[in-house]
Design an enzyme around this catalytic site. Structure first.
Site, PDB file in Angstrom:
ATOM      1  N   ASP A  14       0.926  -1.025   0.117  1.00  0.00           N
ATOM      2  CA  ASP A  14       0.012   0.013  -0.078  1.00  0.00           C
ATOM      3  C   ASP A  14       0.798   1.304   0.040  1.00  0.00           C
ATOM      4  O   ASP A  14       0.688   1.994   0.903  1.00  0.00           O
ATOM      5  CB  ASP A  14      -0.958  -0.084   1.178  1.00  0.00           C
TER       6      ASP A  14
ATOM      7  N   GLU B 129     -11.134   0.450  -3.434  1.00  0.00           N
ATOM      8  CA  GLU B 129     -10.718   1.184  -2.373  1.00  0.00           C
ATOM      9  C   GLU B 129      -9.039   1.825  -2.556  1.00  0.00           C
ATOM     10  O   GLU B 129      -8.851   2.174  -3.609  1.00  0.00           O
ATOM     11  CB  GLU B 129     -10.278  -0.185  -1.453  1.00  0.00           C
TER      12      GLU B 129
HETATM   13  C1  6LW Z   1      -5.578  -2.032   2.181  1.00  0.00           C
HETATM   14  C2  6LW Z   1      -6.388  -2.298   0.840  1.00  0.00           C
HETATM   15  C3  6LW Z   1      -5.385  -2.900   0.154  1.00  0.00           C
HETATM   16  O1  6LW Z   1      -6.515  -1.402   3.138  1.00  0.00           O
HETATM   17  O2  6LW Z   1      -5.233  -4.027   0.982  1.00  0.00           O
HETATM   18  O3  6LW Z   1      -4.376  -3.688  -1.718  1.00  0.00           O
HETATM   19  C4  6LW Z   1      -5.616  -3.628   2.270  1.00  0.00           C
HETATM   20  N1  6LW Z   1      -5.139  -2.789  -1.164  1.00  0.00           N
HETATM   21  O4  6LW Z   1      -6.553  -0.932   0.101  1.00  0.00           O
HETATM   22  C5  6LW Z   1      -4.727  -3.918   3.289  1.00  0.00           C
HETATM   23  O5  6LW Z   1      -3.418  -3.609   2.850  1.00  0.00           O
END
Ligand code: 6LW
Length: 500
Positions: free
Chosen positions: A13, A178
């Site tokens: 991240d 996300e």
């Molecule tokens: C993070 C989300 C993700 O919150 O994995 O790969 C989760 N993306 O955005 C945990 O790292």
């Protein structure tokens, strides 16, 4: 083609910002403390860890170290002379505290105590300022009644939202939109997302709007980055952050993994940080994944713990290393358990595909273990109680003792864990991503307990968001840690693709 990370090991991240000629980058840290590693670079390729942002209980309380909980997906930004990090401690969500916001003048720290944003419950927060200086927090909602990517102006001194949150664009329809990041570029607001989940379907998508609250128009070229279904040694690519270079060009950092072994492929060092170039065409970013080549940095280290401060590579599981270690008057480090008070495991990320780590500790007043860990239920280790070394592997609920060995003269043995290249079967396939050899030696020679299938210490088996760490744990009483060494070996197998 970029097939090596710029920051190797469990550094997922990534979020990046630039001040002048210097770049700063932060990552998620989950159950490990101190949290949120901070790296710096002047060329985007070679990175040095300058600290961790969350270094004390006033920022993150010590906890039970539950795997893949804790600190998720921080964003780092620099605004009017101050560095800001916003992230989520998911252990706090049941407390209704929401994201934490911290700031610092020096990104090496100290970082401020947190303020919380209790009206914004979710993960992956971003912070951006508009032309009038109002800060906006944008996050991935976990509230089923208010799903998607939400955004609101926020008072950075109190964490109070200054207007009701609005839903922005929530992606192209893939699962798990996300990791939002908002940017003000050429009169547009660009919203960058991760979609498809953080496994093989992971992707980066983007949309833009004239006003921050939308409406957002998706890029016709989405996803702008994904390795899904491609025969590429780096998989799971997603969760990116854009940065403009001092010369006006653009780049992005993103996470990816290096799976090895037979299908479905097993990645063992967690989600790592990769770098790509970015061009702009028709107002949309276009990824150029051949622009940068990661340099083969030698990540060898030998730590004899003779500095007053621990190197920022050292972590605890739900505990700050300073709460269970102290310098020994005779050099080295004392690692101590307090009855019933959690783990006393001093550990560091494994960063390479093939490597050897060793340690030596005295156990006159207790016992300790040298281990390679994916989580509490997946680890291989060597216990030394002052007399005998015992090798054990733990896979899920099954802890199995492999054997015991007694070093000569009661001297402290050297314990060794090596991640070795997997066996290649006659039809050219390796079953496992690697083999983990456990061994111990004294002045008379080495005793090898065996080499064990590395897939059981992989994310595909154990689940979760982290990668392997190795380190030394006090199990009873106190141990005297003399040294830990880590020596990677670079081989062709570093880039072996998983077999179909
Ligand atoms: C993070 C989300 C993700 O919150 O994995 O790969 C989760 N993306 O955005 C945990 O790292």
């Amino acid at each position: 083609m970029t097939d090596q990370p710029v920051i190797a090991g469990f550094f997922p991240d990534p979020s990046i910002c630039r001040v002048g000629d210097t770049y700063y980058l932060v990552n998620s840290s989950f159950e490990y403390l101190p949290g949120v590693p901070v790296h710096t670079s002047t060329d985007l390729v070679n990175w040095t860890q300058i600290g961790n942002a969350l270094t004390r209980p006033e920022q993150v309380a010590e906890h039970d170290g539950y795997g893949s909980a804790g600190i998720f997906a921080p964003t780092i930004r620099h605004h009017e002379g101050t560095f800001w990090i916003i992230g989520t401690n998911v252990n706090d969500i049941p407390l209704g505290r929401g994201h934490f916001l911290i700031h610092a003048q020096d990104p090496a720290g100290p970082w401020s105590d947190p303020i919380y944003v209790p009206e914004a419950i979710g993960i992956d927060p971003d912070i951006v300022w508009n032309e009038s200086g109002t800060a906006y927090v944008t996050w991935c909602s976990l509230n089923p009644a208010e799903p998607g990517i939400r955004s609101a102006p926020v008072d950075t001194t109190t964490g109070t939202l200054l207007a009701p949150a609005q839903q922005l664009w929530s992606g192209t329809g893939l699962s798990f939109p996300e990791g939002p990041h908002l940017y003000r570029i050429d009169g547009w607001w660009y919203l960058l997302l991760a979609e498809g989940g953080t496994e093989r379907g992971h992707a980066v998508t983007i949309a833009r709007a004239r006003k921050i609250e939308g409406p957002y128009e998706a890029a016709p070229s989405n996803p702008i980055l994904s390795h899904r279904s491609l025969p590429h040694p780096v998989q799971n690519t997603g969760h990116a952050d854009l940065v403009q270079l001092a010369d006006g060009n653009w780049a992005a950092v993103h996470l990816g993994v290096r799976p090895r072994g037979q299908t479905p492929g097993f990645h063992v060092n967690g989600r790592e940080t990769f770098l790509v170039g970015v061009d702009w065409a028709d107002g949309w970013p276009v990824v150029d994944d051949s622009r940068y080549t990661a340099s083969s940095i030698d990540r060898t280290f030998e730590d004899r713990f003779d500095d007053a401060l621990l190197n920022p590579r050292w972590l605890g599981v739900g505990r700050y290393p300073t709460s269970f270690t102290r310098p020994s008057p005779e050099a080295g480090l004392l690692v101590e358990t307090e009855a019933g008070q959690g783990r006393a495991l001093l550990c560091s990320r494994a960063t390479d595909n093939v490597w050897t780590a060793t340690t030596s500790f005295t156990a006159d007043k207790g016992s300790g273990r040298f281990l390679l860990r994916l989580d509490d239920r997946h680890w291989y280790g060597l216990t030394y109680d002052g007399a005998t070394v015992t090798a054990a592997v733990t896979i899920g609920p099954f802890e199995h003792t492999i054997g015991t060995w007694t070093p000569a003269n009661g001297t402290a043995p050297v314990l060794r864990i090596s991640a070795q290249t997997a066996q290649v079967l006659p039809h050219g396939v390796s079953l496992e991503p690697d083999l983990i050899e456990l061994a111990a030696s004294d002045t008379d020679g080495e005793h090898v307990f065996g080499a064990f299938d590395g897939r059981y210490l992989s994310t595909e088996v154990a689940g979760g968001f982290t990668g392997r760490v190795f380190g030394v744990e006090a199990l009873t009483g106190e141990i005297h840690l003399h040294s830990v060494t880590y020596t990677p070996t670079h081989t062709v197998s570093d880039t072996t693709e998983p077999a179909a």
